[in-house]
Design a protein around this motif. Structure first.
Motif, short mmCIF file in Angstrom:
data_model
loop_
_atom_site.label_atom_id
_atom_site.label_comp_id
_atom_site.label_asym_id
_atom_site.label_seq_id
_atom_site.Cartn_x
_atom_site.Cartn_y
_atom_site.Cartn_z
N MET A 1 -8.71 10.07 6.24
CA MET A 1 -10.05 10.94 5.48
C MET A 1 -9.62 11.98 4.92
O MET A 1 -9.82 12.34 3.97
CB MET A 1 -10.82 11.12 6.77
N SER A 2 -8.70 12.90 5.63
CA SER A 2 -8.40 14.43 4.89
C SER A 2 -7.51 14.07 3.92
O SER A 2 -7.57 14.94 2.77
CB SER A 2 -7.90 15.09 6.15
N LEU A 3 -6.62 13.16 3.83
CA LEU A 3 -5.74 13.08 2.59
C LEU A 3 -6.42 12.47 1.57
O LEU A 3 -5.84 12.27 0.47
CB LEU A 3 -4.67 12.21 3.00
N GLY A 4 -7.40 11.41 1.92
CA GLY A 4 -8.10 10.73 0.63
C GLY A 4 -7.42 9.38 0.13
O GLY A 4 -7.03 9.08 -0.88
N VAL A 5 -6.45 8.72 1.44
CA VAL A 5 -5.69 7.70 1.32
C VAL A 5 -6.43 6.44 1.80
O VAL A 5 -7.10 6.78 2.94
CB VAL A 5 -4.17 7.90 1.60
N PRO A 6 -5.96 5.07 1.65
CA PRO A 6 -6.36 3.92 2.58
C PRO A 6 -6.04 4.01 4.28
O PRO A 6 -5.12 4.65 4.35
CB PRO A 6 -5.69 3.03 1.96
N PHE A 7 -7.05 3.72 4.83
CA PHE A 7 -6.65 3.70 6.27
C PHE A 7 -6.59 2.07 6.64
O PHE A 7 -7.46 1.38 6.15
CB PHE A 7 -7.84 4.27 7.21
N ILE A 8 -5.64 1.67 7.40
CA ILE A 8 -5.23 0.16 7.84
C ILE A 8 -5.24 0.13 9.13
O ILE A 8 -4.50 0.87 9.78
CB ILE A 8 -4.15 -0.17 7.22
N GLY A 9 -6.12 -0.79 9.75
CA GLY A 9 -6.11 -0.97 11.28
C GLY A 9 -4.86 -2.10 11.58
O GLY A 9 -5.08 -3.10 10.69
N SER A 10 -3.97 -2.07 12.35
CA SER A 10 -2.91 -3.29 12.33
C SER A 10 -3.20 -3.78 13.79
O SER A 10 -3.46 -3.25 14.89
CB SER A 10 -1.59 -2.72 12.32
N ASN A 11 -2.35 -4.95 13.94
CA ASN A 11 -2.56 -5.92 15.02
C ASN A 11 -1.06 -5.42 15.72
O ASN A 11 -0.08 -5.59 15.09
CB ASN A 11 -2.63 -7.34 14.77
N ILE B 1 9.39 14.39 4.30
CA ILE B 1 8.58 14.48 3.39
C ILE B 1 7.19 15.17 4.00
O ILE B 1 7.19 15.58 5.30
CB ILE B 1 7.84 12.82 2.96
N ASN B 2 6.32 15.39 2.95
CA ASN B 2 5.01 16.27 3.16
C ASN B 2 3.99 15.19 3.57
O ASN B 2 4.09 14.34 3.32
CB ASN B 2 4.72 17.24 2.23
N MET B 3 2.97 15.59 4.37
CA MET B 3 1.90 14.88 4.63
C MET B 3 1.19 14.42 3.23
O MET B 3 0.60 13.24 3.20
CB MET B 3 0.90 15.76 5.38
N GLU B 4 1.32 15.26 2.23
CA GLU B 4 0.66 14.76 0.81
C GLU B 4 1.37 13.55 0.07
O GLU B 4 1.01 12.78 -0.77
CB GLU B 4 0.58 16.03 -0.13
N ILE C 1 -7.54 4.42 21.48
CA ILE C 1 -8.33 5.46 20.82
C ILE C 1 -7.90 6.48 20.14
O ILE C 1 -8.04 6.92 18.97
CB ILE C 1 -9.45 5.66 21.76
N THR C 2 -6.73 7.22 20.86
CA THR C 2 -6.12 8.31 20.22
C THR C 2 -5.28 8.11 18.79
O THR C 2 -5.60 8.80 18.01
CB THR C 2 -5.09 8.91 21.34
N GLY C 3 -4.70 7.05 18.82
CA GLY C 3 -3.87 6.73 17.76
C GLY C 3 -4.95 6.40 16.63
O GLY C 3 -4.70 6.77 15.51
N LEU C 4 -5.77 5.40 16.80
CA LEU C 4 -6.84 5.05 15.76
C LEU C 4 -7.52 6.11 15.40
O LEU C 4 -7.62 6.37 13.86
CB LEU C 4 -7.89 4.12 16.55
N ASN C 5 -8.13 7.05 16.11
CA ASN C 5 -8.96 8.12 15.73
C ASN C 5 -7.94 8.99 14.89
O ASN C 5 -8.34 9.89 13.73
CB ASN C 5 -9.48 8.76 16.74
N THR C 6 -6.82 9.31 15.33
CA THR C 6 -5.78 10.38 14.62
C THR C 6 -5.68 9.70 13.08
O THR C 6 -5.55 10.51 12.04
CB THR C 6 -4.48 10.47 15.25
N ALA C 7 -5.32 8.47 13.12
CA ALA C 7 -4.91 7.64 11.96
C ALA C 7 -6.40 7.62 10.85
O ALA C 7 -6.33 8.31 9.59
CB ALA C 7 -4.81 6.13 12.07
N LYS C 8 -7.41 7.62 11.52
CA LYS C 8 -8.82 7.71 10.59
C LYS C 8 -8.87 8.93 9.96
O LYS C 8 -9.02 9.33 8.85
CB LYS C 8 -9.87 7.41 11.41
N ALA C 9 -8.64 10.18 10.83
CA ALA C 9 -8.78 11.78 10.39
C ALA C 9 -7.88 11.94 9.24
O ALA C 9 -8.14 12.71 8.43
CB ALA C 9 -8.64 12.50 11.69
#
Ligand code: KG4
Ligand code: ZN
Length: 358
Positions: free
Chosen positions: A111-121, A79-82, A100-108
């Motif tokens: 943000m760029s896709l305009g989709v929800p971001f979820i932080g997981s335990n 599948i594509n990023m979109e 930090i690396t995984g978290l910031n990558t997920a946020k970026a």
């Protein structure tokens, strides 16, 4: 709230990123269970030469590997990023510099896709590894709640009552070493490689004949807690008494050393596994659980897997070994359920190295 969209199917596609320790791992999962990809860039070779994880090296390697691992997870999923509807990452517990690396990558990405971001335990992720399936069929083996869960990893040995999706009660934990940590330390005493769990398992499987060595089990009677530091010390004393520790002063032949190491590995594995099996089975009875769920790296242990199934009289859920150790797919599955129950996370979410569960 974001609108969940899906381009290729009516599936909700979640990209999950896991960098809490020494694996740069990314997975794509649809609808919380369908495993589309699970890519793991392992750092074992880097840390093995030090006999344990070096946090500084781990965090720097995540930076090198994260982009390629994300791309590979998308390509493998076809599948594509979109087509990604939700992006998630582990934000704790774990090593701050790695998280930090995984978290910031997920946020970026979110943000760029305009989709929800979820932080997981991370620990909740280990539980959701049991939901993952490779076929398009909905999971049919869910025994229902409550589930008696054992999470046994390098940093945790917890008994958690899962009352429903998102409902957790911590009912037992280790008072000293985690089970995986004990395996790793025992392997060092026996001159085996890192990580120690798989090495001890391999050595135990190579034992010939009957085992004549016995190590103590810390039952912590009247509690659902664990203690593994005693058995680790007992192993060290046994190795000293038998004359194979320290190894460089040992006068035995290689064959004699192998034979003793195999027997001691077997004895150690039995001692640790027996306690975990008995505790989770007792917990299941006490809390009238409908099933037992085992997760975390130590759940890859073949002896634990066999013994818990033999002991339990209710269904047992254990992911295949590759999904027991750290991976991104479990984070994606977990995030799907977090999103379903309305959890929302801002882009200011920080890492939490000691994030609890329950
Ligand atoms: O869950 P995990 O991959 O990372 C953490 O969250 O800590 O667990 C890693 C731990 C290590 O201590 C490793 O020795 C142990 O899981 N482990 C095993 C086996 N495979 C991995 N322990 C016993 N038997 C195994 N086959
Ligand atoms: Zn883990």
């Amino acid at each position: 709230m974001y609108q969940i969209h899906s381009i290729i199917t009516d599936m909700v596609n979640v990209l999950g990123i896991e960098t809490s320790c020494d694996e740069t791992a990314v997975g794509v999962v649809s609808n919380g269970y369908l495993l589309r990809s699970n890519i793991i860039a392992s750092q074992i070779e880097i840390h093995a030469q030090y006999g344990g994880i070096v946090p500084e090296l781990a965090s720097r390697q995540h930076i090198r590997d994260i982009s390629a691992t994300v791309n590979s997870a998308l390509t493998t999923a076809g599948i594509n990023m979109e087509d990604i509807d939700i992006v998630s990452a582990t934000y704790g517990p774990g090593l701050a510099g790695s998280l930090i690396t995984g978290l910031n990558t997920a946020k970026a990405l979110a943000m760029s896709l305009g989709v929800p971001f979820i932080g997981s335990n991370h620990l909740e992720g280990h539980l959701y590894a049991s939901w993952l399936k490779e076929t398009g069929e909905l999971p049919d083996c869910e025994p229902g709640f409550p589930l008696a869960c054992l999470i046994a990893s390098g940093g945790h040995t917890d008994l958690i009552l899962m009352e429903n999706h998102g409902g957790y009660k911590l009912v037992g934990r280790t008072r000293d070493d985690a089970a995986g940590e004990a395996f790793d330390k025992a392997a060092r005493v026996l001159g085996l490689g890192f990580p120690g769990g798989p090495e001890i398992q391999k050595a135990a499987e190579q034992m010939i004949g009957e085992n004549e060595l016995e190590l103590p089990r810390a039952w912590m009677k009247g509690t659902l807690d664990f203690s593994f530091s005693g058995v680790k010390t007992a192993l060290l004393h046994m190795a000293q008494n038998l004359g194979i520790y320290p190894l460089d002063q040992c006068r035995f032949t290689d064959n004699q050393i192998h034979s003793l190491v195999n027997q001691m590995s077997y004895a150690f594995q039995e001692a640790v596994v027996d306690v975990m099996v008995e505790k989770v089975a007792t917990m299941a009875e006490q809390y009238h659980a409908k099933g037992i769920l085992i997760g975390g790296g130590v759940a890859a242990n073949s002896r634990l897997r066999t013994k818990v199934v033999d002991r339990a009289n209710i269904p047992v859920l254990i992911p295949p070994p590759v999904l027991c150790t750290d991976n991104g797919a479990m984070i994606a599955a977990c995030a799907y359920y977090q999103y379903q129950r309305g959890e929302q996370y801002g882009f200011d979410l920080d890492v939490n190295p000691s994030l609890p569960l329950g």
